[in-house]
Design an enzyme around this catalytic site. Sequence first.
Site, PDB file in Angstrom:
ATOM      1  N   ASP A 313       0.822  -1.205   0.000  1.00 46.68           N
ATOM      2  CA  ASP A 313       0.000   0.000   0.000  1.00 46.68           C
ATOM      3  C   ASP A 313       0.865   1.270   0.000  1.00 46.68           C
ATOM      4  O   ASP A 313       2.067   1.207   0.237  1.00 46.68           O
ATOM      5  CB  ASP A 313      -0.860  -0.052   1.274  1.00 46.68           C
ATOM      6  CG  ASP A 313      -2.126   0.780   1.155  1.00 46.68           C
ATOM      7  OD1 ASP A 313      -2.278   1.511   0.167  1.00 46.68           O
ATOM      8  OD2 ASP A 313      -2.972   0.688   2.077  1.00 46.68           O
ATOM      9  N   ASP A 372     -10.959   4.318  -0.711  1.00 41.03           N
ATOM     10  CA  ASP A 372     -11.498   3.393   0.285  1.00 41.03           C
ATOM     11  C   ASP A 372     -13.016   3.499   0.374  1.00 41.03           C
ATOM     12  O   ASP A 372     -13.575   4.601   0.286  1.00 41.03           O
ATOM     13  CB  ASP A 372     -10.939   3.732   1.680  1.00 41.03           C
ATOM     14  CG  ASP A 372      -9.481   3.346   1.816  1.00 41.03           C
ATOM     15  OD1 ASP A 372      -8.818   3.100   0.796  1.00 41.03           O
ATOM     16  OD2 ASP A 372      -9.004   3.295   2.970  1.00 41.03           O
TER      17      ASP A 372
HETATM   18  C1  9PG Z   1      -4.592   0.961   6.054  1.00 38.10           C
HETATM   19  C2  9PG Z   1      -5.466   1.386   4.897  1.00 38.10           C
HETATM   20  C3  9PG Z   1      -6.167   0.199   4.212  1.00 38.10           C
HETATM   21  C4  9PG Z   1      -6.906   0.668   2.975  1.00 38.10           C
HETATM   22  C5  9PG Z   1      -5.946   1.403   2.057  1.00 38.10           C
HETATM   23  C6  9PG Z   1      -5.298   2.546   2.803  1.00 38.10           C
HETATM   24  O1  9PG Z   1      -5.136   9.513   2.217  1.00 38.10           O
HETATM   25  N1  9PG Z   1      -5.201   8.905   3.262  1.00 38.10           N
HETATM   26  O2  9PG Z   1      -5.051   9.463   4.362  1.00 38.10           O
HETATM   27  C7  9PG Z   1      -5.460   7.517   3.253  1.00 38.10           C
HETATM   28  C8  9PG Z   1      -5.323   6.773   4.411  1.00 38.10           C
HETATM   29  C9  9PG Z   1      -5.595   5.407   4.375  1.00 38.10           C
HETATM   30  C10 9PG Z   1      -5.997   4.818   3.212  1.00 38.10           C
HETATM   31  C11 9PG Z   1      -6.154   5.560   2.062  1.00 38.10           C
HETATM   32  C12 9PG Z   1      -5.875   6.920   2.078  1.00 38.10           C
HETATM   33  O3  9PG Z   1      -6.297   3.480   3.181  1.00 38.10           O
HETATM   34  O4  9PG Z   1      -6.583   1.870   0.915  1.00 38.10           O
HETATM   35  O5  9PG Z   1      -7.477  -0.415   2.294  1.00 38.10           O
HETATM   36  O6  9PG Z   1      -5.236  -0.795   3.861  1.00 38.10           O
HETATM   37  O7  9PG Z   1      -4.646   2.070   3.970  1.00 38.10           O
HETATM   38  O8  9PG Z   1      -3.992   2.057   6.663  1.00 38.10           O
END
Ligand code: 9PG
Length: 538
Positions: A313, A372
């Site tokens: 990720d 998400d």
């Molecule tokens: C775990 C998560 C999950 C999820 C992923 C990802 O921009 N942001 O702040 C942001 C935070 C988390 C995020 C996406 C964007 O989620 O897509 O499935 O694995 O990390 O932390």
Amino acid sequence: MNMSFQIGDMQFSLTTDKSRPVTGGMILSGASATIQLPFQPRRYYRHGWQSWSLAGWMEVERSITPLHPAIMRSQQDDPVYALYKNPNGSWLGAVEAPDGDVILLGSLGLDAHVELDGQTLKGWYENVGQVGNLSYEWFVANGPEQAVFVHYAALLSERLGKKRVQAQPRAWCSWYSLYTAISEERLLRILNDLDDLPFDVFQIDDGWQKGIGDWYANEKFPSGMDSLAARIRATGCSAGLWLAPLLIVPSSALFRDHPDWLLHDEKGGLVSAGFNWGEPLYALDTTHPAALDWLAALMKRVRTWGYDYLKLDFLYAGALPGKRHNGMSREAAYRHGLKALRDAMGEAYFLTCGAPIIPSLGLCDGMRVGPDVAAYWDSNRDSRLLNNPAAPGIQNALRTTLHRLWLKPLVHTDPDVAYFRTHNNNLTPKQMGLMRDLVSITGFKATSDLPTWLKPEESEALDKFLKARPAIKQTGRYTFEIGGRRVDFSSAMPLPQPLDTLEKIQSALLCWLANMPWVIKAFDRYSRWMLARSLRES
Ligand code: 9PG
């Protein structure tokens, strides 16, 4: 070279170095290419940079920038174009012609961008003269939307490769129920409760690690990650694990021990990869030989622990602009890093997330192609007041994923999880149904629902859903037939309504507040507290 070409009854004027015909259109060569359109388009197809970034058709006068909070821009779309005014997107762009056909300009290489400037569709490569470029070529086509994208995808697969042939795994993922509140004990209980629901993978998400950069089990996993993998595998499921290997936070031992592996800018400062987990995020320089060795060793370690499904990720971090060890362009450097990860993980199923789309093709099996999901349709605060289409929610996820289905021949498109629970859930049955239908269309099936949260009929519906293989037919841009049933996603497609004066004031205040680390931290702490409370109650 200026030239004019005709497709159907439309005449275009092109600027390119060289051109040749190809199935479905033409290939142009040159570090930039422009197409003069004989009409003013009303809608532009915008393709966001990475998994979470907005993709979709939008009115040309609709401004979608800037996204807030500013501190998170580099983690939600390409930061280079964060304040760009004209309709624009990464690698490709398209417009609708008056006759309903689509004109596409798509790059066949890396580090490319497309914009619409009045009646001119322009594409350019930003890596001219840098190391690692694959090609300075473009595909241009005019025709029915689906055909144009099919031809583009075929050319991308020739250049970059595609997924290995392998069925799409059905996964239980810990994120959208427990978030970081996971522990060995809790996960073992769930594993036991999942009983004979037909999952292929039990995937442990964020929350198991000591820190971002320190990929060892934390105190909530006292028996170690290898022991948990063995327990998962004993049930007949593959074990899946989440990591963000290209990110580093200041509190990690890795940050302290290897400051020279980090991506720096031209002035020698650290490149920001955003803000999360209460800390600023930084990126690994994927061209640094020692960093690459470390990445390979990390992949081998988690494989030895017993994990056969890896969700890597926040991968965009490897492709942020910066000054790299070997002078490679940013997306070539990213691809170089991804290849090292792929090679080291051997035969594992590789799911990319938060990943620059085109540079990941050919090196992974699955790719998240939208933001998400969440147990709500949309957040007015995030999507509207903060102008953030990458924010979690079913509507944002449906919109972007649907506009990325053309990638299906190249990679398993992961739309994120479907919900079957009504417990802890603000979605209406219709909204849950739309998400399940999109999941069926992609065939990439996952859920995070705790078995104990499911009523008997919900558990039965999940079982049936996991086993079903309905025939899928696309009948329009947003309409499908799933097993003969008509499904229409149009209700999820519109962007939020513009703000009125009072809301603009509210929004300005919120954008200012949401950009402060302490405010983000306070919100994080509050949501963790709410989650812990709801988990205690259930
Ligand atoms: C775990 C998560 C999950 C999820 C992923 C990802 O921009 N942001 O702040 C942001 C935070 C988390 C995020 C996406 C964007 O989620 O897509 O499935 O694995 O990390 O932390």
